[in-house]
Structure formats: C-alpha cells, structure tokens
Motif scaffolding. Structure first.
Motif, PDB file in Angstrom:
ATOM      1  N   LEU A   4       0.814  -1.222   0.000  1.00  0.00           N
ATOM      2  CA  LEU A   4       0.000   0.000   0.000  1.00  0.00           C
ATOM      3  C   LEU A   4       0.848   1.273   0.000  1.00  0.00           C
ATOM      4  CD1 LEU A   4      -2.612  -1.300   2.488  1.00  0.00           C
ATOM      5  CD2 LEU A   4      -3.153  -0.442   0.221  1.00  0.00           C
ATOM      6  N   ARG A   5       2.142   1.136   0.317  1.00  0.00           N
ATOM      7  CA  ARG A   5       2.962   2.347   0.448  1.00  0.00           C
ATOM      8  C   ARG A   5       3.071   3.096  -0.881  1.00  0.00           C
ATOM      9  NH1 ARG A   5       7.717   2.226   4.283  1.00  0.00           N
ATOM     10  NH2 ARG A   5       8.239   4.148   3.226  1.00  0.00           N
ATOM     11  N   LEU A   6       3.150   2.343  -1.983  1.00  0.00           N
ATOM     12  CA  LEU A   6       3.234   3.018  -3.285  1.00  0.00           C
ATOM     13  C   LEU A   6       1.969   3.828  -3.536  1.00  0.00           C
ATOM     14  CD1 LEU A   6       4.878   0.348  -5.589  1.00  0.00           C
ATOM     15  CD2 LEU A   6       5.749   2.616  -5.134  1.00  0.00           C
ATOM     16  N   THR A   7       0.831   3.244  -3.164  1.00  0.00           N
ATOM     17  CA  THR A   7      -0.443   3.943  -3.339  1.00  0.00           C
ATOM     18  C   THR A   7      -0.462   5.215  -2.505  1.00  0.00           C
ATOM     19  OG1 THR A   7      -1.397   1.762  -3.460  1.00  0.00           O
ATOM     20  CG2 THR A   7      -2.931   3.567  -3.356  1.00  0.00           C
ATOM     21  N   SER A   8       0.080   5.115  -1.281  1.00  0.00           N
ATOM     22  CA  SER A   8       0.011   6.266  -0.378  1.00  0.00           C
ATOM     23  C   SER A   8       0.895   7.408  -0.883  1.00  0.00           C
ATOM     24  CB  SER A   8       0.441   5.861   1.036  1.00  0.00           C
ATOM     25  OG  SER A   8       1.821   5.585   1.045  1.00  0.00           O
ATOM     26  N   LYS A   9       1.812   7.114  -1.832  1.00  0.00           N
ATOM     27  CA  LYS A   9       2.644   8.179  -2.382  1.00  0.00           C
ATOM     28  C   LYS A   9       1.903   8.931  -3.484  1.00  0.00           C
ATOM     29  CE  LYS A   9       6.981   7.781  -2.870  1.00  0.00           C
ATOM     30  NZ  LYS A   9       8.396   7.433  -3.079  1.00  0.00           N
ATOM     31  N   GLY A  10       0.638   8.566  -3.675  1.00  0.00           N
ATOM     32  CA  GLY A  10      -0.138   9.292  -4.674  1.00  0.00           C
ATOM     33  C   GLY A  10       0.022   8.712  -6.062  1.00  0.00           C
ATOM     34  N   VAL A  11       0.717   7.585  -6.169  1.00  0.00           N
ATOM     35  CA  VAL A  11       0.828   6.934  -7.472  1.00  0.00           C
ATOM     36  C   VAL A  11       0.016   5.644  -7.415  1.00  0.00           C
ATOM     37  CG1 VAL A  11       3.043   7.863  -8.204  1.00  0.00           C
ATOM     38  CG2 VAL A  11       2.998   5.899  -6.699  1.00  0.00           C
ATOM     39  N   SER A  12      -0.519   5.251  -8.553  1.00  0.00           N
ATOM     40  CA  SER A  12      -1.329   4.030  -8.533  1.00  0.00           C
ATOM     41  C   SER A  12      -0.898   3.116  -9.671  1.00  0.00           C
ATOM     42  CB  SER A  12      -2.811   4.384  -8.665  1.00  0.00           C
ATOM     43  OG  SER A  12      -2.997   5.193  -9.814  1.00  0.00           O
ATOM     44  N   PRO A  13       0.321   2.583  -9.569  1.00  0.00           N
ATOM     45  CA  PRO A  13       0.773   1.701 -10.646  1.00  0.00           C
ATOM     46  C   PRO A  13       0.045   0.357 -10.594  1.00  0.00           C
ATOM     47  CG  PRO A  13       2.358   1.685  -8.851  1.00  0.00           C
ATOM     48  CD  PRO A  13       1.308   2.701  -8.489  1.00  0.00           C
ATOM     49  N   HIS A  14       0.042  -0.317 -11.726  1.00  0.00           N
ATOM     50  CA  HIS A  14      -0.368  -1.725 -11.726  1.00  0.00           C
ATOM     51  C   HIS A  14       0.657  -2.472 -10.881  1.00  0.00           C
ATOM     52  CE1 HIS A  14      -3.376  -1.164 -14.882  1.00  0.00           C
ATOM     53  NE2 HIS A  14      -2.510  -0.354 -15.457  1.00  0.00           N
ATOM     54  N   MET A  15       0.220  -3.559 -10.223  1.00  0.00           N
ATOM     55  CA  MET A  15       1.156  -4.253  -9.343  1.00  0.00           C
ATOM     56  C   MET A  15       1.265  -5.727  -9.723  1.00  0.00           C
ATOM     57  SD  MET A  15       1.499  -3.781  -5.273  1.00  0.00           S
ATOM     58  CE  MET A  15       1.943  -2.081  -5.355  1.00  0.00           C
ATOM     59  N   LEU A  16       2.511  -6.139  -9.950  1.00  0.00           N
ATOM     60  CA  LEU A  16       2.803  -7.539 -10.277  1.00  0.00           C
ATOM     61  C   LEU A  16       3.722  -8.059  -9.178  1.00  0.00           C
ATOM     62  CD1 LEU A  16       2.686  -9.878 -12.339  1.00  0.00           C
ATOM     63  CD2 LEU A  16       4.765  -8.963 -13.354  1.00  0.00           C
ATOM     64  N   VAL A  17       3.320  -9.160  -8.576  1.00  0.00           N
ATOM     65  CA  VAL A  17       4.063  -9.683  -7.447  1.00  0.00           C
ATOM     66  C   VAL A  17       4.576 -11.061  -7.849  1.00  0.00           C
ATOM     67  CG1 VAL A  17       3.612 -10.632  -5.180  1.00  0.00           C
ATOM     68  CG2 VAL A  17       2.834  -8.356  -5.732  1.00  0.00           C
ATOM     69  N   MET A  18       5.853 -11.354  -7.558  1.00  0.00           N
ATOM     70  CA  MET A  18       6.419 -12.637  -7.984  1.00  0.00           C
ATOM     71  C   MET A  18       6.948 -13.392  -6.777  1.00  0.00           C
ATOM     72  SD  MET A  18       8.629 -11.618 -11.324  1.00  0.00           S
ATOM     73  CE  MET A  18      10.059 -10.992 -10.472  1.00  0.00           C
ATOM     74  N   THR A  19       6.791 -14.708  -6.788  1.00  0.00           N
ATOM     75  CA  THR A  19       7.461 -15.515  -5.777  1.00  0.00           C
ATOM     76  C   THR A  19       8.000 -16.786  -6.409  1.00  0.00           C
ATOM     77  OG1 THR A  19       7.283 -16.707  -3.704  1.00  0.00           O
ATOM     78  CG2 THR A  19       5.271 -16.549  -4.983  1.00  0.00           C
ATOM     79  N   ALA A  20       9.218 -17.150  -5.989  1.00  0.00           N
ATOM     80  CA  ALA A  20       9.811 -18.409  -6.454  1.00  0.00           C
ATOM     81  C   ALA A  20       9.527 -19.507  -5.445  1.00  0.00           C
ATOM     82  CB  ALA A  20      11.319 -18.248  -6.612  1.00  0.00           C
ATOM     83  N   THR A  21       8.760 -19.172  -4.411  1.00  0.00           N
ATOM     84  CA  THR A  21       8.393 -20.181  -3.419  1.00  0.00           C
ATOM     85  C   THR A  21       7.017 -20.706  -3.816  1.00  0.00           C
ATOM     86  OG1 THR A  21       9.496 -18.828  -1.775  1.00  0.00           O
ATOM     87  CG2 THR A  21       8.123 -20.612  -0.957  1.00  0.00           C
ATOM     88  N   PRO A  22       6.934 -21.901  -4.396  1.00  0.00           N
ATOM     89  CA  PRO A  22       5.603 -22.406  -4.728  1.00  0.00           C
ATOM     90  C   PRO A  22       4.778 -22.502  -3.446  1.00  0.00           C
ATOM     91  CG  PRO A  22       7.311 -23.757  -5.723  1.00  0.00           C
ATOM     92  CD  PRO A  22       7.986 -22.858  -4.740  1.00  0.00           C
ATOM     93  N   ILE A  23       3.594 -21.933  -3.475  1.00  0.00           N
ATOM     94  CA  ILE A  23       2.784 -21.877  -2.258  1.00  0.00           C
ATOM     95  C   ILE A  23       1.525 -22.718  -2.488  1.00  0.00           C
ATOM     96  CG2 ILE A  23       1.629 -20.310  -0.643  1.00  0.00           C
ATOM     97  CD1 ILE A  23       3.343 -18.061  -1.835  1.00  0.00           C
ATOM     98  N   PRO A  24       1.177 -23.596  -1.546  1.00  0.00           N
ATOM     99  CA  PRO A  24      -0.048 -24.393  -1.711  1.00  0.00           C
ATOM    100  C   PRO A  24      -1.259 -23.485  -1.900  1.00  0.00           C
ATOM    101  CG  PRO A  24       1.214 -25.151   0.181  1.00  0.00           C
ATOM    102  CD  PRO A  24       1.873 -23.907  -0.299  1.00  0.00           C
ATOM    103  N   ARG A  25      -2.245 -23.994  -2.632  1.00  0.00           N
ATOM    104  CA  ARG A  25      -3.392 -23.153  -2.991  1.00  0.00           C
ATOM    105  C   ARG A  25      -4.079 -22.546  -1.763  1.00  0.00           C
ATOM    106  NH1 ARG A  25      -8.720 -23.367  -3.713  1.00  0.00           N
ATOM    107  NH2 ARG A  25      -9.519 -21.860  -5.211  1.00  0.00           N
ATOM    108  N   THR A  26      -4.213 -23.362  -0.690  1.00  0.00           N
ATOM    109  CA  THR A  26      -4.894 -22.832   0.500  1.00  0.00           C
ATOM    110  C   THR A  26      -4.124 -21.660   1.096  1.00  0.00           C
ATOM    111  OG1 THR A  26      -3.790 -24.601   1.713  1.00  0.00           O
ATOM    112  CG2 THR A  26      -6.107 -24.923   1.239  1.00  0.00           C
ATOM    113  N   LEU A  27      -2.778 -21.748   1.036  1.00  0.00           N
ATOM    114  CA  LEU A  27      -1.971 -20.650   1.578  1.00  0.00           C
ATOM    115  C   LEU A  27      -2.056 -19.420   0.699  1.00  0.00           C
ATOM    116  CD1 LEU A  27       1.489 -21.683   3.028  1.00  0.00           C
ATOM    117  CD2 LEU A  27      -0.272 -20.292   4.050  1.00  0.00           C
ATOM    118  N   VAL A  28      -2.141 -19.630  -0.624  1.00  0.00           N
ATOM    119  CA  VAL A  28      -2.299 -18.491  -1.539  1.00  0.00           C
ATOM    120  C   VAL A  28      -3.566 -17.733  -1.157  1.00  0.00           C
ATOM    121  CG1 VAL A  28      -2.795 -17.816  -3.918  1.00  0.00           C
ATOM    122  CG2 VAL A  28      -1.038 -19.499  -3.469  1.00  0.00           C
TER     123      VAL A  28
END
Length: 706
Positions: A418-442
C-alpha cells in the motif's frame, strides 16, 4: 474507534488477578509478545488447549497402567524421609487402597525450607487422600513421582476431574494459567453475530462467546479435536476476518483507477530476439494475463508463482517493457541487495539491446551517484528502476510510474504493497514468488490477488540428481568434491549457522569455511548474511568469475542467485531446513548445460518427519507438490518462512484441518464487499467488531480513507 463492547477483552492482561510484573513477562513469552504491555485479555482466550487430563479414570493401585494419568483414593500408611544429610535420596509417602500399595515420591524435599513438615501436613498418616498423576512400575512396585494433585478426600470437591492441558513456557504453571483463563472468560460479551444464521445452522456453529467458553471447558477428547464445533466456529471467524481485510485492501487499491497500458510490442520484440531461449507455454500464458490486466483502467494486482528456474524474471521484464512502450516507467523491488544487483545485471543487458535505460537504487547508493539517479528517475530519463525498499522512500519521485513489480512477495506484507499507493501513485502491481505456495496458503495470504502459475522449466534445463548421505560419510563427499573442483566444476556448500554457538552442535559456515580452506586453499569463498553488502557482492562476483570454485554459504543464497556453471550443491544438516527452503537451495544448481547434483547431508538418527521430508525432496523436483507436502508436515506458520504482516499466523484455524472453511470465508467476504462495501448495514457493523477482535483494524482505516 474500537467498539466499546470489546473494551473488557482489550484490557491489559495485567488487569487479571495474579499477573504481576514477574509472571507478566512469562505470559508475554507464552503469547509471543515483546512485553506484558503488548498482551491483551483476548490473547489469552485465543490460547487454546492441546490435550486433556481425564481424572475420571480411577482403576485402583494394582490395576493402574504404566505411564498413564490415573486418580487413586487411599489411606496414608507412613512417611519415609531421607536420612539426615542425604538430600539426593527421595522423600517417600506410602499409601494403600484395597488392591495394593503406592509410593508417592518427592525429590529434594529436604532442601525445601519448610522441610518434611509440608508433606506431613498435606498427607497426614491415617488420612484418606486423593492423588492424581502418572504411575510407574518397578520390580512389581507402584510409584507416583510428584503427583499433579494431592487433596484430602474430605476436601475433594476442588479436584478438577477433566482438565485441559495448554502449551506452557518455563516458569509458568498449568494451574496459574488455568486460573488466569478462568478470570478472563467472564469478560466475554454477548456479540451480535456476524455470520449468516443459515451458514451457522448448516455448519452447527455455536455463538462466538459460547465457542470460547466451550474451547476452554472440554469434557472429552472430541472437544479438543480440530473438528469440534467450537473450534470450527472460531477458525471460520479467523478466516473471515483475514479474507474480509484482504478484500477491503483490494477494494481500496482498486478504487484508485489504474492507467491503461496500451503497448505495441516493439521493445518486447527486440528483447525476445536477444533472448537465448524462447518463452515456455506457461510464461506466454502468464504474460497474456498480465497484459490483459494492464490494458484495463482497473489496477492490476497479480501474483506470479514460479517454481525454481521457471523464468519469472523474463515474464516481469516483458511486463515492464510494455509499461515503457506505453510511455511510462516500471520499478522492480527485490528483498535483498544481492538480488537487486543481480536483477540489474541481467535486465540492463537485455533491456539495453532495445535501447531501454535501467538504473539500480539500493540503501548502499550514496552521495552524488544517488542524486544523479534520483534526478533521472524524476525526469523520466530512467525507464526501468530496480532496487530494494529504498524505492519506497519519500525522496524518490517518479516521472510516470505505470508498473511496480515486487519480487519474493512473502517477504513484503500488505502494508508495503500500500505504500506506493500512499505516495499518490497508482501503478499496476505484479508480485512474484519463487516459493511455490499451496493453494490454500495463496488464498489465506494473498486472497486479494489474481494468480498465474509458471509450471514448466525453460528448455535445456536438466534434472538434478538428489541424494541423501549421512554426515558419517562426509570424508567421501569431500573427496568427490576434490575430483570435481580439479575437473573445473563449481560447488556450493550450505551450512545452517553463521558462527558456532555453545548451544548448538550444528556446523557453522565460518567453521566449515576454515576446514575446507585447509583442504582446498584459496579456491574456497564464504558468504553469509552478517557480511557487509560489498563483501557479499565481492564473494559472489569471485564465484561467478571462477576466482573461487567452492562457495561456503548460509541460506543467503536461497533466492535468485544465478551462477549457471555451478553444478554441485551440498547442504549440511539438511534435516534442519524446511522442504521449500531445501528446494530453493537445490534450485541454485541445474541452471546451465552441465549435469547437476544436490547432496543432502543429514545427522542421524532421523526422526520419522525428517526422513519423510528428505525422501520427498529426493523423489521430486515439482515445487508445487513439495510445497503441499511441506504444509502437511510443518503447518502454515513455517511454510512462508516468516510470520510477517501479510502472512497468516493463525491462532485457532489450521489450513490443513479447516481448508473447507477458508473457501466458504473467501466467498462470504466477496459477497459482503459486493453488497455492503462500506460495512454500514447491521451485519456490516457486526463485521467491524470481528475485524477489531482479530486485530485486522487496518482494513477499517481503508474504509474511512476510501
């Protein structure tokens, strides 16, 4: 404002009788808080029992089974104090019933300032008493060491026949904890229910206050079970609070309109031509999802999960190039300096082939260099910015930021997103993880995101041979390494600690580095988290450039480090690592042309759980399968590595036991947001109370801010 109905539950824990400064610190430790000031009454009510003592089992002395808690009623026959000056001899009190004789055994009674008189008063000769504890049989004689309870039969109404057993911390007694919980329970108010009555009836849920009371007053083993109605009810509340707060965050992020990214693909085409490989099907599909999201005027919030080596960076680069084609800037934020600079090395080379300018900004960037970079970012001369948390600082002003890529999401919480949003900018957000996470945890941790999965490895990646070897055979491994290094190969050697500690028998990285240097000389390097950033960079560069061929390291190399010609990974004390972490570490090899090996060194004997973990890893390279198994073996608190904001540290709910409820809670939260986005209806008001109860009140602030 927190609803007044919750005030008694949010009073300081020290307001309960018997919790003073000394015991307060023990309670803080038990509840995982820094000090008693951070502990509230509600925290104690969420501290659930894990088992049960049933004193209804009263078989008689002769029929008491070995090692099981029983209750015995009998007559005190005589006392046997230890001889004078022999404090190491136990004090014994003999009692009998109609079936036999039992010795109650007490150690170090003579050292007690009250001496033996204390026992003579508690257990007078000829008195009928009731004792409860485990019976041990030795040479046909029964004894009970330090009974849990001793009470005269005439005063027996105080003996709890069924008693819950709680997790404790050293110095805190179960009786003291039980008293505190009993003092906390009357503070429970009667809540207006936030669950639809039809759902409560279908699931057989008791009310919230009743659930807490039944949680702490179990009558038999079924009440302790994860599927007991009161546990399922409290687990559902916990899931609902989590899903609702994520949905509110998402709603808030989406309220700020995104800027549609319309790109013609000319930069992407140039970079694709320069790539030494073509994109896999799942990379192409993920990129299509991302481009479709970014074309919308709703902000993208997407999680890309890639297994080790599945090529997330290539997908992120293509997305960033689309933002540049549209006349904007993109940022990529990495969790560590090493990773940020590595991304910069890879991306600047590829982006440079299309004439795109890239800068790197970390906490280490200082002075004139920093000022020049900030100026280029503000003017738009820099089109792609790569860095660490430094990208969020107030001094950083963007010219036209359209896309923010966050690498290794589980290290950043919702708040940082949320910090980027609070700076008055509203970029699209893409988040990456190399840790495969079980569906329930996602769902639990990232319920506010759309998800793409990268499941294939790029063409040419060879499978990694994984073997488990006992530390008894370490000399063989060292000999094999000698041959491999002489052959020009490169290897990692991972240790669990930085330096040796007195408490631990684990091999530290420092110590292993010393022993391997004696054998292999200057071809050995060392890297760990306590080194300065430039020392780490120098060690990695030396390894990359083949100045050193064997890198001794801690898990600092777990994520993202890319040395394609390293083909051997030795992990010492592999039994001490989580499965997902072992899988990540193994993924540092097998990135180039050569056949790769991962050697899991373990110290025997292995526990059943330890053996299961290592064999799963030996038999599979599928990170998603490994993550599911890891969740079964270790539980959700550990799988994400750390319990930071944004990771679900559940107190009652268990993803394994209650995953069906998580699914219902997610749908329920979506329904609520659709019908009552500001939570102003009668149910909405009750749901605000739920969010406060579960300390999810940051979500309520978004309601007001929105």
């Amino acid at each position: 404002m927190r609803p007044a109905i919750l005030d008694p539950l949010f009073a300081s824990l020290s307001s309960l009788p018997g919790i003073g400064p000394k015991t307060g610190e023990l309670y803080a430790k038990l509840l995982g808080r820094d000090s008693i000031e951070d502990c509230r009454v509600i925290d104690l009510l969420f501290h659930a029992p894990t088992s049960l003592i049933d004193r209804r089992h009263q078989p008689g002395i002769a029929h008491a089974p070995q090692g099981i808690i029983v209750t015995i009623t009998g007559r005190v026959v005589r006392h046997q104090p230890p001889p004078p000056g022999r404090s190491n001899v136990p004090y014994r009190v003999l009692m009998e019933d109609e079936t036999g004789e039992l010795a109650l055994t007490f150690f170090r009674v003579a050292a007690n300032p009250r001496g033996g008189n204390w026992l003579e008063k508690s257990l007078p000769v000829d008195e009928t008493v009731i004792v409860s504890g485990k019976v041990d049989w030795f040479n046909g004689r029964a004894s009970m060491v330090h009974p849990d309870y001793m009470v005269r039969a005439s005063e027996a109404e105080g003996l709890p026949l069924v008693e819950p057993v709680y997790p404790l911390t050293a110095g805190l007694t179960s009786r003291g904890l039980r008293k505190s919980i009993e003092a906390a329970l009357p503070r429970l108010p009667h809540f207006t229910d936030w669950i639809e009555s039809t759902l409560a009836a279908r699931e057989g849920f008791p009310t919230v206050d009743d659930s807490f009371r039944r949680l702490h007053d179990p009558h038999d083993e079924t009440d302790i079970d994860a599927q007991a109605p009161q546990r399922r009810r409290l687990a559902y509340d916990e899931f609902l609070a989590g899903q609702l707060s994520l949905a509110l965050v998402r709603q808030r992020l989406r309220k700020v309109a995104g800027i549609p990214i319309r790109s013609d693909g000319h930069l992407r085409k140039a970079v694709l031509a320069a790539l030494p490989f073509s994109l896999t099907n799942s990379q192409t599909a993920a990129l299509a999802d991302i481009l479709a999201d970014m074309e919308s005027d709703q902000r993208m919030l997407r999680l890309v999960q890639g297994d080790v080596g599945a090529g997330k960076t290539a997908v992120a680069l293509m997305a960033m190039l689309a933002a540049v084609e549209s006349g904007g800037q993109a940022v990529l934020m990495a969790p560590t300096e090493i990773l940020a600079r590595q991304h910069f090395a890879t991306i600047s080379k590829l982006a440079g082939s299309a004439g795109v300018t890239v800068d790197v900004l970390t906490g280490r960037t200082k002075g004139r260099e920093r000022e020049a970079i900030l100026e280029r970012i503000a003017s738009g001369a820099t089109q792609i910015v790569i860095g660490t948390h430094a990208l969020f600082q107030d001094a950083v002003n963007y010219h036209n930021i359209l896309l923010a890529v966050v690498d290794e999401q589980h290290r950043f919480g919702v708040h940082q997103r949320l910090r980027l949003t609070s700076k008055g900018v509203s970029p699209h957000m893409l988040v990456m993880t190399a840790t495969p996470i079980p569906r329930t945890l996602v769902l639990a941790a990232f319920g506010d995101m759309d998800v793409s999965k990268l499941t294939e490895k790029p063409a040419g990646r060879k499978p990694i041979t994984t073997v488990t070897v006992s530390t008894d055979r370490i000399s063989e491994i060292v000999e094999r390494l000698r041959v491999a290094l002489a052959d020009g190969r490169k290897a990692y050697w991972i240790c669990p600690l930085v330096e040796e500690s007195e408490e631990s028998d684990l091999m530290s990285a420092d110590e292993r580095y010393q022993t391997l240097t004696q054998l292999f000389g200057s071809s050995v390097g060392l890297i760990h988290g306590r080194m300065k950033a430039d020392e780490k960079d120098a060690a990695m560069a030396a390894f990359k450039n083949s100045e050193i061929r064997l890198l001794v390291a801690t898990t600092v190399v777990e994520v993202g480090v890319d040395v394609p010609d390293a083909t051997i990974m030795v992990i010492e004390h592999a039994e001490r690592f989580g499965l997902a972490q072992l899988h990540q570490l193994r993924g540092r090899v097998g990135r180039g042309e050569g056949a790769s090996t991962c050697i899991l060194l373990y110290k025997g004997p292995l526990s059943e759980n330890g053996r299961a973990r290592l064999s799963i890893l030996r038999d599979s390279e599928d990170g998603f399968l490994i993550a599911e198994e890891d969740l079964k073996l270790r539980g959700e608190g550990e799988v994400l590595g750390t319990r930071q904001s944004g990771t679900p540290g559940f107190r009652i709910a268990s993803l394994e036991a209650h995953s069906d409820l998580l699914e219902i809670a997610r749908k329920d939260a979506a329904y609520i947001i659709e019908r009552d986005p500001d939570l102003t209806s009668e149910r909405g008001e009750a749901l605000r109370t739920l969010l406060y109860l579960h300390k999810r009140d940051e979500a309520i602030r978004f309601l007001r801010a929105g």
